[in-house]
Scaffold this active site. Sequence first.
Site, PDB file in Angstrom:
ATOM      1  N   ARG A  59       2.070   3.163   9.161  1.00 17.04           N
ATOM      2  CA  ARG A  59       1.406   3.670  10.326  1.00 17.04           C
ATOM      3  C   ARG A  59       2.168   4.323  11.521  1.00 17.04           C
ATOM      4  O   ARG A  59       1.556   5.195  12.230  1.00 17.04           O
ATOM      5  CB  ARG A  59       0.228   2.841  10.891  1.00 17.04           C
ATOM      6  CG  ARG A  59      -0.754   2.498   9.864  1.00 17.04           C
ATOM      7  CD  ARG A  59      -2.049   2.041  10.413  1.00 17.04           C
ATOM      8  NE  ARG A  59      -3.306   1.842   9.706  1.00 17.04           N
ATOM      9  CZ  ARG A  59      -3.609   0.832   8.825  1.00 17.04           C
ATOM     10  NH1 ARG A  59      -2.910  -0.361   8.880  1.00 17.04           N
ATOM     11  NH2 ARG A  59      -4.666   1.050   7.935  1.00 17.04           N
ATOM     12  N   ASP A  87       1.999  -9.294   9.099  1.00 21.40           N
ATOM     13  CA  ASP A  87       0.558  -9.484   9.055  1.00 21.40           C
ATOM     14  C   ASP A  87       0.242 -10.915   9.031  1.00 21.40           C
ATOM     15  O   ASP A  87      -0.128 -11.361   7.855  1.00 21.40           O
ATOM     16  CB  ASP A  87      -0.032  -8.927   7.857  1.00 21.40           C
ATOM     17  CG  ASP A  87       0.135  -7.219   7.842  1.00 21.40           C
ATOM     18  OD1 ASP A  87      -0.340  -6.618   8.866  1.00 21.40           O
ATOM     19  OD2 ASP A  87       1.335  -6.798   7.334  1.00 21.40           O
ATOM     20  N   MET A 138       8.068  -2.589  11.707  1.00 22.43           N
ATOM     21  CA  MET A 138       8.074  -1.327  10.818  1.00 22.43           C
ATOM     22  C   MET A 138       6.719  -1.473  10.360  1.00 22.43           C
ATOM     23  O   MET A 138       6.130  -2.493  10.255  1.00 22.43           O
ATOM     24  CB  MET A 138       9.083  -1.482   9.848  1.00 22.43           C
ATOM     25  CG  MET A 138      10.549  -1.403  10.380  1.00 22.43           C
ATOM     26  SD  MET A 138      11.557  -0.865   9.080  1.00 22.43           S
ATOM     27  CE  MET A 138      13.248  -0.721  10.143  1.00 22.43           C
ATOM     28  N   SER A 139       5.991  -0.250  10.263  1.00 23.97           N
ATOM     29  CA  SER A 139       4.777  -0.188   9.514  1.00 23.97           C
ATOM     30  C   SER A 139       4.683   1.350   9.172  1.00 23.97           C
ATOM     31  O   SER A 139       5.121   2.294   9.775  1.00 23.97           O
ATOM     32  CB  SER A 139       3.771  -0.279  10.790  1.00 23.97           C
ATOM     33  OG  SER A 139       2.387   0.003  10.262  1.00 23.97           O
ATOM     34  N   MET A 177       0.902  -1.101  -0.054  1.00 27.22           N
ATOM     35  CA  MET A 177       0.121  -0.161  -0.148  1.00 27.22           C
ATOM     36  C   MET A 177       0.824   1.326  -0.125  1.00 27.22           C
ATOM     37  O   MET A 177       0.350   2.587   0.252  1.00 27.22           O
ATOM     38  CB  MET A 177      -1.003   0.058   1.347  1.00 27.22           C
ATOM     39  CG  MET A 177      -1.891  -1.120   1.038  1.00 27.22           C
ATOM     40  SD  MET A 177      -3.598  -0.694   2.015  1.00 27.22           S
ATOM     41  CE  MET A 177      -2.981  -0.449   3.800  1.00 27.22           C
ATOM     42  N   HIS A 200       9.314  -3.574   3.659  1.00 31.10           N
ATOM     43  CA  HIS A 200       8.648  -3.599   2.130  1.00 31.10           C
ATOM     44  C   HIS A 200       9.925  -4.114   1.352  1.00 31.10           C
ATOM     45  O   HIS A 200      10.289  -4.872   0.503  1.00 31.10           O
ATOM     46  CB  HIS A 200       8.396  -2.513   1.579  1.00 31.10           C
ATOM     47  CG  HIS A 200       6.826  -2.039   2.425  1.00 31.10           C
ATOM     48  ND1 HIS A 200       6.735  -0.819   3.085  1.00 31.10           N
ATOM     49  CD2 HIS A 200       5.778  -2.472   2.431  1.00 31.10           C
ATOM     50  CE1 HIS A 200       5.672  -0.944   3.521  1.00 31.10           C
ATOM     51  NE2 HIS A 200       4.881  -1.587   2.980  1.00 31.10           N
ATOM     52  N   VAL A 252      10.288  -7.205   9.950  1.00 27.93           N
ATOM     53  CA  VAL A 252      11.359  -6.512  10.123  1.00 27.93           C
ATOM     54  C   VAL A 252      11.055  -5.384  11.085  1.00 27.93           C
ATOM     55  O   VAL A 252      10.041  -4.755  11.231  1.00 27.93           O
ATOM     56  CB  VAL A 252      11.926  -5.736   8.621  1.00 27.93           C
ATOM     57  CG1 VAL A 252      13.176  -4.705   8.998  1.00 27.93           C
ATOM     58  CG2 VAL A 252      12.193  -6.485   7.670  1.00 27.93           C
TER      59      VAL A 252
HETATM   60  P1  AMP Z   1       1.455  -2.777   3.583  1.00 29.11           P
HETATM   61  O1  AMP Z   1       1.916  -2.043   2.675  1.00 29.11           O
HETATM   62  O2  AMP Z   1       1.415  -2.554   4.987  1.00 29.11           O
HETATM   63  O3  AMP Z   1      -0.092  -3.512   2.966  1.00 29.11           O
HETATM   64  O4  AMP Z   1       2.446  -4.283   3.436  1.00 29.11           O
HETATM   65  C1  AMP Z   1       2.652  -4.481   2.375  1.00 29.11           C
HETATM   66  C2  AMP Z   1       3.465  -5.960   2.655  1.00 29.11           C
HETATM   67  O5  AMP Z   1       4.503  -5.689   3.281  1.00 29.11           O
HETATM   68  C3  AMP Z   1       2.508  -7.126   3.525  1.00 29.11           C
HETATM   69  O6  AMP Z   1       2.826  -8.506   3.002  1.00 29.11           O
HETATM   70  C4  AMP Z   1       3.247  -7.014   4.866  1.00 29.11           C
HETATM   71  O7  AMP Z   1       3.158  -7.981   5.535  1.00 29.11           O
HETATM   72  C5  AMP Z   1       4.547  -6.520   4.725  1.00 29.11           C
HETATM   73  N1  AMP Z   1       5.161  -5.905   5.747  1.00 29.11           N
HETATM   74  C6  AMP Z   1       4.826  -4.620   6.186  1.00 29.11           C
HETATM   75  N2  AMP Z   1       5.518  -4.446   7.259  1.00 29.11           N
HETATM   76  C7  AMP Z   1       6.461  -5.269   7.411  1.00 29.11           C
HETATM   77  C8  AMP Z   1       7.486  -5.442   8.672  1.00 29.11           C
HETATM   78  N3  AMP Z   1       7.732  -4.678   9.331  1.00 29.11           N
HETATM   79  N4  AMP Z   1       8.422  -6.753   7.951  1.00 29.11           N
HETATM   80  C9  AMP Z   1       8.237  -7.450   7.085  1.00 29.11           C
HETATM   81  N5  AMP Z   1       6.955  -7.364   6.185  1.00 29.11           N
HETATM   82  C10 AMP Z   1       6.330  -6.335   6.459  1.00 29.11           C
END
Ligand code: AMP
Length: 278
Positions: free
Chosen positions: A184, A147, A181-182, A27, A34, A173
């Site tokens: 958000r 997730d 990491m996020s 996203m 990522h 990560v």
């Molecule tokens: P998102 O952009 O938040 O929808 O995440 C896209 C992808 O990156 C999803 O498969 C998430 O599980 C993965 N992801 C997000 N944060 C992390 C993290 N800290 N470590 C590993 N993968 C992540």
Amino acid sequence: MQVLESIAAFRQARRAMTGSVGFVPTMGYLHEGHMELARRARAANDHVVASIFVNPAQFGPHEDFAAYPRDPDRDLAMLKKEGVDAVFLPPLAEMYPPGACTFVNVEGLSQKLEGASRPGHFRGVATVVAKLFNIVQPTRAYFGQKDAQQVVIIQKMAADLDFPLEIVVCPTVREPDGLAMSSRNVYLSPAERKGAAVLYRSLCLAQEMSQQGERRANVIRQAMTRLIEAEPRARLDYISLAHPQTLDELDTLEGRTLVSLAVFFGKTRLIDNVVLGE
Ligand code: AMP
């Protein structure tokens, strides 16, 4: 690196890719989590595709769809640096044209844990991922263990709907203090950011208790709850100790256990998990 904004343009670029294709759906507002998915995809495939799409179907009516952080220029620069070959960056109407009314629902699994707190969330996730799989047609698709429930649901959807691809799960990560990491995390005030390390601390506590032989789920849940409630800005949503595949809650820990939790800091809702017994 090609940037494709329409399904037709992406399909054309895809036809020129011979050999294996690794796919990283996101996203956007990218971070090291990522990037790790992109690196693993780069290492194992002839081509790497990423997508950036903030999917309205997975946000509840009172959630942060409009406020979700976005910075496509920065994202594209990061993906280019990682050697990504093509990025699918569709506008909203390309993915959900007026009248679109077909949804994918992975029943049962989607109603538990995150699904109980966020009704409709996984229907939105499964629908957009199914669409992206059909558009991108990857050999392998990369998802983060961060997730955990999403991984279980996508694996089930891919099996049930016969998607001819491999799902690759990558470790979470973390920041130096353990916070996962996020995208958000940018919402957090400095004091909330400091307090947010309590999620991982509570997961480590669960890990220690289980290593020391504790098998009662409620005892571990209570200890984690106390730790989180001691953090002034934290408001606990749920703590779960569940079977890692069925996501059914466990009374007694046997074999692998998915420990997951969701905690609010102000309006920001953070999730994290570890798997015990690995
Ligand atoms: P998102 O952009 O938040 O929808 O995440 C896209 C992808 O990156 C999803 O498969 C998430 O599980 C993965 N992801 C997000 N944060 C992390 C993290 N800290 N470590 C590993 N993968 C992540």
